[in-house]
Design a protein around this motif. Structure first.
Motif: not given
Ligand SMILES: [Mg+2]
Length: 325
Positions: A194-195, A265-268, A274-280
């Protein structure tokens, strides 16, 4: 008796609005989720291959033997993990079981308790099943159905050069027991989808390197893993220490052991950062996910490991592969 067991089981099942015709008929009828695509997957687990039942284990005590309840949980979990790898919302499972004739009833009851613990925990409806008995080992197959918005399923063949590779948690040494307590990343996958932008995804069932090689091969790209960035689970350290004769390092366990059921996951690049900086816990309350960037998608096919000195070496796509001829 199958009929007693099934009758009792059906009476236990909660009503579910997703089912227009509940279990107990020749087949269940599901109401479709509006504007979505059905997603379907199946997995087969066999005693002696995928698990050892308590009382049937070898003398070494390793890998640890499973209770029937753990087998039931795991059988559901591995199928749900495949739905997570597609970013699909899990909705229903159907379960087929071949029970050993001797002691089958007790196994069936415990197995069902494990299946239902998992379906409850993941908000999935048990839509049906089939029970047989035979003079063979316990076999269980779970078919899982989910849904995903049209065109939004994660695929393994869409990784792009320059993507960063993310793993959703530490890996390795799962045979010490984590393989019997699988937490498929279903909620995390749906929240990430979603994000964030994800180009390609796969779940780690057979080993990080092997499953990553499947993703890169399907996408017609390659991957470079930054070896010092791979999150090595403490179990990988413990397993390496327990089995010095194998000569395997904790990192080799992390790269080659299967049954972690984390996602790759293969991500831009910006999205991965941004994902690893977001608290799960901002994505999923109480999530145990610990995403880490472990490498990069490159144009050159194959997998390479990058050592601390920056040198790169071909990485064997080792892992678990069912052999047959
Ligand atoms: Mg898979």
């Amino acid at each position: 008796m199958e009929s007693d067991f099934v009758g009792q089981l059906i009476r236990q099942l909660p009503r579910d609005r997703r089912l227009e015709v509940p279990p107990g008929d020749d087949a269940a009828v599901l109401r479709p989720t509006p504007n979505s695509r059905p997603v379907i997957t199946v997995d087969l687990l066999t005693e002696g291959v995928d698990f050892l039942l308590q009382g049937h284990e070898g003398t070494a005590g390793f890998p640890p033997a499973a209770t029937p309840a753990q087998v039931g949980k795991k059988a559901v979990a591995v199928s749900l993990s495949d739905l997570a790898a597609m970013a699909a919302v899990p909705e229903a499972v159907v379960v087929a079981v071949a029970l050993p004739r001797h002691g089958g009833r007790v196994i069936a009851d415990e197995l069902t308790a494990g299946v239902m613990a998992m379906t409850d925990a993941y908000g999935v409806t048990l839509a049906g099943g089939d029970t047989n008995s035979w003079d063979g080992p316990l076999v269980i197959s779970v078919t899982a159905l989910g849904s995903v918005a049209a065109g939004h399923a994660w695929r393994r063949d869409r990784a792009q050069t320059g993507d960063l590779i993310v793993v959703t948690g530490p890996v390795g040494g799962s045979l010490l027991g984590r393989h019997l307590n699988v937490e498929p990343r279903c909620r995390e996958a749906v929240a990430i989808a979603r994000q964030f932008t994800v180009h390609a995804a796969i779940d780690i069932s057979d080993g990080l390197a092997l499953d990553l090689s499947r993703l890169t091969a399907a996408s017609d790209v390659g991957g470079v893993i930054d070896l010092k960035a791979v999150p090595v689970h403490p179990d990988a350290e413990r397993l390496a220490a327990l089995q010095p004769a194998t000569g395997k390092t904790p990192l080799e366990h992390a790269l080659g052991d299967g049954e972690d059921f984390e996602l790759l996951l293969a991500m831009p690049a910006a999205e991965a950062i941004r994902l690893v900086a977001t608290p799960p816990s901002e994505l999923v309350a109480g999530s145990s996910m610990r995403p880490a960037i472990i490498g990069e998608i490159v144009a050159e096919p194959g997998l390479e490991g990058k050592a601390t000195d920056g040198s790169k070496h071909p990485l064997a796509a080792k892992g678990f592969d069912h052999a047959f001829e």
